[in-house]
Design an enzyme around this catalytic site. Sequence first.
Site, PDB file in Angstrom:
ATOM      1  N   GLU A 109     -10.073  -5.899   9.197  1.00 34.51           N
ATOM      2  CA  GLU A 109      -9.070  -6.287  10.177  1.00 34.51           C
ATOM      3  C   GLU A 109      -9.359  -5.560  11.482  1.00 34.51           C
ATOM      4  O   GLU A 109      -8.882  -4.463  11.711  1.00 34.51           O
ATOM      5  CB  GLU A 109      -7.679  -5.931   9.641  1.00 34.51           C
ATOM      6  CG  GLU A 109      -6.521  -6.180  10.585  1.00 34.51           C
ATOM      7  CD  GLU A 109      -6.509  -7.568  11.187  1.00 34.51           C
ATOM      8  OE1 GLU A 109      -7.210  -8.454  10.683  1.00 34.51           O
ATOM      9  OE2 GLU A 109      -5.820  -7.739  12.194  1.00 34.51           O
ATOM     10  N   TYR A 156       0.844  -1.206   0.000  1.00 34.76           N
ATOM     11  CA  TYR A 156       0.000   0.000   0.000  1.00 34.76           C
ATOM     12  C   TYR A 156       0.885   1.264   0.000  1.00 34.76           C
ATOM     13  O   TYR A 156       0.851   2.073  -0.900  1.00 34.76           O
ATOM     14  CB  TYR A 156      -0.886   0.035   1.257  1.00 34.76           C
ATOM     15  CG  TYR A 156      -2.197  -0.724   1.171  1.00 34.76           C
ATOM     16  CD1 TYR A 156      -2.386  -1.776   0.285  1.00 34.76           C
ATOM     17  CD2 TYR A 156      -3.257  -0.386   2.026  1.00 34.76           C
ATOM     18  CE1 TYR A 156      -3.593  -2.463   0.237  1.00 34.76           C
ATOM     19  CE2 TYR A 156      -4.472  -1.075   1.970  1.00 34.76           C
ATOM     20  CZ  TYR A 156      -4.633  -2.106   1.086  1.00 34.76           C
ATOM     21  OH  TYR A 156      -5.828  -2.781   1.047  1.00 34.76           O
ATOM     22  N   SER A 157       1.707   1.423   1.075  1.00 33.42           N
ATOM     23  CA  SER A 157       2.418   2.702   1.296  1.00 33.42           C
ATOM     24  C   SER A 157       3.494   2.952   0.248  1.00 33.42           C
ATOM     25  O   SER A 157       4.120   2.015  -0.260  1.00 33.42           O
ATOM     26  CB  SER A 157       3.079   2.684   2.673  1.00 33.42           C
ATOM     27  OG  SER A 157       2.146   2.376   3.664  1.00 33.42           O
ATOM     28  N   SER A 163      -1.232   5.704  11.503  1.00 30.80           N
ATOM     29  CA  SER A 163      -0.587   6.278  12.695  1.00 30.80           C
ATOM     30  C   SER A 163      -1.633   6.657  13.753  1.00 30.80           C
ATOM     31  O   SER A 163      -2.810   6.867  13.438  1.00 30.80           O
ATOM     32  CB  SER A 163       0.233   7.516  12.315  1.00 30.80           C
ATOM     33  OG  SER A 163      -0.626   8.602  12.087  1.00 30.80           O
ATOM     34  N   ASN A 164      -1.175   6.741  15.006  1.00 31.39           N
ATOM     35  CA  ASN A 164      -2.122   7.045  16.086  1.00 31.39           C
ATOM     36  C   ASN A 164      -2.743   8.441  15.930  1.00 31.39           C
ATOM     37  O   ASN A 164      -3.884   8.665  16.340  1.00 31.39           O
ATOM     38  CB  ASN A 164      -1.426   6.896  17.443  1.00 31.39           C
ATOM     39  CG  ASN A 164      -1.279   5.424  17.818  1.00 31.39           C
ATOM     40  OD1 ASN A 164      -1.442   4.543  16.969  1.00 31.39           O
ATOM     41  ND2 ASN A 164      -0.981   5.150  19.081  1.00 31.39           N
ATOM     42  N   GLU A 165      -1.985   9.371  15.336  1.00 32.05           N
ATOM     43  CA  GLU A 165      -2.561  10.713  15.103  1.00 32.05           C
ATOM     44  C   GLU A 165      -3.754  10.608  14.139  1.00 32.05           C
ATOM     45  O   GLU A 165      -4.793  11.241  14.344  1.00 32.05           O
ATOM     46  CB  GLU A 165      -1.505  11.668  14.519  1.00 32.05           C
ATOM     47  CG  GLU A 165      -0.428  12.108  15.493  1.00 32.05           C
ATOM     48  CD  GLU A 165       0.639  11.030  15.705  1.00 32.05           C
ATOM     49  OE1 GLU A 165       0.754  10.111  14.871  1.00 32.05           O
ATOM     50  OE2 GLU A 165       1.358  11.109  16.721  1.00 32.05           O
TER      51      GLU A 165
END
Length: 416
Positions: A248, A128-129, A401-403
């Site tokens: 997921e 993906y990235s 990411s958590n942000e």
Amino acid sequence: MDFNFTQDELAFRDAVRVFLRDHLPRDLQDKVRQHRRLGKQDYVRWHKIVAAQGWAGGNWPPEYGGAGWSPVRRHIWDEQCALAAAPPLLPFGLNMVGPVIMAFGSEQQKRHYLPRILACDDWWCQGYSEPGAGSDLAALTTSAQRVSAADGDYFIVNGQKTWTTLAQYADMIFCLVRTDPSVRKQEGISFLLIDMHAPGVTVRPILMLDEEHEVNEVFFDNVRVPAANLVGAENKGWTYAKYLLAHERTGIAAVGTCKRELLFLKRLAARQMKNGQSLLADAVFANKVALLEIELMALEVTVLRSVSQDAMHETALQQAALQQASGAASGPAASMLKIKGTEVQQRLSELMLEALGPLGQAFDPAYLAGAAAHSRGAGDEAAPLAAYYFNFRKTSIYGGSNEIQKNIISQTILGL
Ligand SMILES: Cc1cc2nc3c(=O)[nH]c(=O)nc-3n(C[C@H](O)[C@H](O)[C@H](O)COP(=O)(O)OP(=O)(O)OC[C@H]3O[C@@H](n4cnc5c(N)ncnc54)[C@H](O)[C@@H]3O)c2cc1C
């Protein structure tokens, strides 16, 4: 923590425990318990043992060779495996591309790939990235140009993926590629299955903070991919990509693993001395451990609530995943579990280092790799922990990411 399991579920839990007791190889268990590195053979060996039991696709429908487990059974399996220190079954085939192929793939793709995923005959990775497309994934630029030829249609793929986990072992990669650059960025993306051994594919390692070769760059240079490897419709890849992410959900918080690591932390701290007493009896340190344990208990309750809701609304959940895939944002539950789970995991690794003091500075790659000459026995638990601490900085970045998860919560719960 007790959960109101039914008699059937308790019997299933017992069966899982017996299976783990009888079939989980001791050397693999030791590697996981001692925070040593796992290699390809370790993952494949365990996957094949589980597959022989018919449980590799525990939550897959029986029509595709799965065991058809409910969310509660899946939770029981995940937790018992984590508590027993079994190596993880990697998600790329079983939990990512497998469900996408089931939902959107052709009959030929289902027949060919699904049994191979269950048997671990192919090692899959996720493409993906890209260097310019992580949080803003839809900005991806790896291109796939369709070409018609006498022997059938194919795509020519050019571009680069990055952070590709364990691509150095992979036989196949599922990729998001741009098939139409002229439309809105989400609308010109397709979902392609690419053979990693095809000419023009190059894998280059990225070493992590702990010198672990866990992620890679993957380059595509005029790679020829048969059109039969396109999943679903051309330019609908964004829909399938989001289905994969929405699908997921369970296991994301890794509560079972955190419970095992908490016990490890307590044992570690109990053996360290401070002012003539065990560190675990030190009020300041004990307070930190207690706060973390409370966080973990709260996380477990949230996971169990989510599992029981999933069990009650299984069909609704499937529909929700499809709805999310077709436009709406991902739900906040997965985001909450991702943030809290990774915070607890990172805190555990921090307190392990704190408990060790100067001993925590040890760094011995040979020990991590399990070299016999460096095996100092179960008593030497300090050796891998600095590497473990550094490696676990990744958890608040990967998987969104958590942000970004906080943005999702602020939009979907707080309405900001
Ligand atoms: C160990 C590891 C394994 C991975 N494995 C894979 C894999 O197998 N396959 C794959 O495809 N990808 C993989 N990834 C990539 C991962 O999904 C991305 O790293 C992640 O989505 C973040 O993207 P980025 O690295 O481009 O950072 P960026 O998107 O550039 O973000 C940089 C920083 O800015 C913050 N930020 C960005 N946008 C916003 C915003 N809108 N609001 C607030 N803050 C923002 C981010 O939180 C982050 O702190 C992996 C990453 C890691 C670290």
